[in-house]
Every structure is written in structure tokens, then in C-alpha cells.
Design a protein around this motif. Sequence first.
Motif, PDB file in Angstrom:
ATOM      1  N   UNK A   6      -5.863   1.337 -14.285  1.00 32.04           N
ATOM      2  CA  UNK A   6      -5.032   2.291 -13.545  1.00 32.04           C
ATOM      3  C   UNK A   6      -5.888   3.067 -12.555  1.00 32.04           C
ATOM      4  N   UNK A   7      -7.059   3.512 -13.003  1.00 38.07           N
ATOM      5  CA  UNK A   7      -7.966   4.238 -12.100  1.00 38.07           C
ATOM      6  C   UNK A   7      -8.372   3.372 -10.911  1.00 38.07           C
ATOM      7  N   UNK A   8      -8.676   2.102 -11.167  1.00 40.07           N
ATOM      8  CA  UNK A   8      -9.060   1.196 -10.081  1.00 40.07           C
ATOM      9  C   UNK A   8      -7.902   0.972  -9.113  1.00 40.07           C
ATOM     10  N   UNK A   9      -6.689   0.840  -9.646  1.00 41.79           N
ATOM     11  CA  UNK A   9      -5.515   0.654  -8.789  1.00 41.79           C
ATOM     12  C   UNK A   9      -5.282   1.884  -7.930  1.00 41.79           C
ATOM     13  N   UNK A  10      -5.440   3.060  -8.525  1.00 43.27           N
ATOM     14  CA  UNK A  10      -5.263   4.312  -7.783  1.00 43.27           C
ATOM     15  C   UNK A  10      -6.279   4.412  -6.648  1.00 43.27           C
ATOM     16  N   UNK A  11      -7.541   4.110  -6.973  1.00 40.06           N
ATOM     17  CA  UNK A  11      -8.590   4.172  -5.962  1.00 40.06           C
ATOM     18  C   UNK A  11      -8.352   3.148  -4.856  1.00 40.06           C
ATOM     19  N   UNK A  12      -7.918   1.955  -5.230  1.00 41.10           N
ATOM     20  CA  UNK A  12      -7.628   0.919  -4.238  1.00 41.10           C
ATOM     21  C   UNK A  12      -6.483   1.320  -3.325  1.00 41.10           C
ATOM     22  N   UNK A  13      -5.451   1.923  -3.900  1.00 44.90           N
ATOM     23  CA  UNK A  13      -4.310   2.364  -3.091  1.00 44.90           C
ATOM     24  C   UNK A  13      -4.729   3.483  -2.148  1.00 44.90           C
ATOM     25  N   UNK A  14      -5.558   4.393  -2.640  1.00 46.88           N
ATOM     26  CA  UNK A  14      -6.036   5.482  -1.784  1.00 46.88           C
ATOM     27  C   UNK A  14      -6.886   4.935  -0.640  1.00 46.88           C
ATOM     28  N   UNK A  15      -7.748   3.972  -0.947  1.00 46.98           N
ATOM     29  CA  UNK A  15      -8.591   3.360   0.090  1.00 46.98           C
ATOM     30  C   UNK A  15      -7.732   2.648   1.136  1.00 46.98           C
ATOM     31  N   UNK A  16      -6.736   1.908   0.672  1.00 46.94           N
ATOM     32  CA  UNK A  16      -5.848   1.188   1.588  1.00 46.94           C
ATOM     33  C   UNK A  16      -5.068   2.165   2.451  1.00 46.94           C
ATOM     34  N   UNK A  17      -4.578   3.234   1.850  1.00 41.05           N
ATOM     35  CA  UNK A  17      -3.836   4.249   2.606  1.00 41.05           C
ATOM     36  C   UNK A  17      -4.739   4.881   3.665  1.00 41.05           C
TER      37      UNK A  17
ATOM     38  N   UNK B  26       0.827  -1.210   0.000  1.00 43.69           N
ATOM     39  CA  UNK B  26       0.000   0.000   0.000  1.00 43.69           C
ATOM     40  C   UNK B  26       0.860   1.259   0.000  1.00 43.69           C
ATOM     41  N   UNK B  27       1.924   1.245   0.788  1.00 47.95           N
ATOM     42  CA  UNK B  27       2.806   2.412   0.846  1.00 47.95           C
ATOM     43  C   UNK B  27       3.499   2.633  -0.496  1.00 47.95           C
ATOM     44  N   UNK B  28       3.949   1.551  -1.107  1.00 45.98           N
ATOM     45  CA  UNK B  28       4.616   1.658  -2.404  1.00 45.98           C
ATOM     46  C   UNK B  28       3.658   2.187  -3.459  1.00 45.98           C
ATOM     47  N   UNK B  29       2.452   1.634  -3.503  1.00 42.74           N
ATOM     48  CA  UNK B  29       1.461   2.101  -4.470  1.00 42.74           C
ATOM     49  C   UNK B  29       1.070   3.548  -4.211  1.00 42.74           C
ATOM     50  N   UNK B  30       0.945   3.908  -2.956  1.00 42.85           N
ATOM     51  CA  UNK B  30       0.565   5.277  -2.615  1.00 42.85           C
ATOM     52  C   UNK B  30       1.607   6.270  -3.093  1.00 42.85           C
ATOM     53  N   UNK B  31       2.864   5.944  -2.872  1.00 43.94           N
ATOM     54  CA  UNK B  31       3.939   6.837  -3.307  1.00 43.94           C
ATOM     55  C   UNK B  31       3.956   6.922  -4.835  1.00 43.94           C
ATOM     56  N   UNK B  32       3.841   5.785  -5.480  1.00 45.93           N
ATOM     57  CA  UNK B  32       3.860   5.773  -6.939  1.00 45.93           C
ATOM     58  C   UNK B  32       2.676   6.486  -7.549  1.00 45.93           C
ATOM     59  N   UNK B  33       1.515   6.263  -6.984  1.00 45.42           N
ATOM     60  CA  UNK B  33       0.315   6.876  -7.526  1.00 45.42           C
ATOM     61  C   UNK B  33       0.151   8.322  -7.089  1.00 45.42           C
TER      62      UNK B  33
END
Length: 77
Positions: A60-71, A14-21
Amino acid sequence: MKTTGKLLWSALLAATLSVGLAACDKKGPVEQAGEEVDEAVDTLKNGGEESTENKVDDAIDEAREGAEDTADELKEK
């Protein structure tokens, strides 16, 4: 012990995706609506089949939303 390992991996992912996104610009509601209209027009031009580009954009939009939700969930804990 396995649960702790999974939790750590999930937090790391989640942290990695959050930083990347986070580097990507966040879309506002008007921009998102415009993108949806563009995708609908492209789909109609393709005879009702969604293009690969639109499928990738949606993923990509779904991954971004998922990362934001997890964060957000991690922030609450």
C-alpha cells in the motif's frame, strides 16, 4: 494512436489512484519510522519472516508513493 491511448489510460489510472489515496492520511517521517520499527519487531517475533499484514502495508505504501510520483509528473507536463 496507440501511444495516445496508453497515455490516456496512464493518466486515468494515476488520477483514480491519486483520488483514492488522497483520502488516506499522509504519513509524516516520524510516523513512517515508527511503523518501520513496529514491522521490524513483528518480523523478529515471527522468527525472521515478514507477516502478511506487513507485506500488505508495504504494498500500500509503495502504491501510494507511486501514485504521488505519477501525479507529480503529470503536474509538470
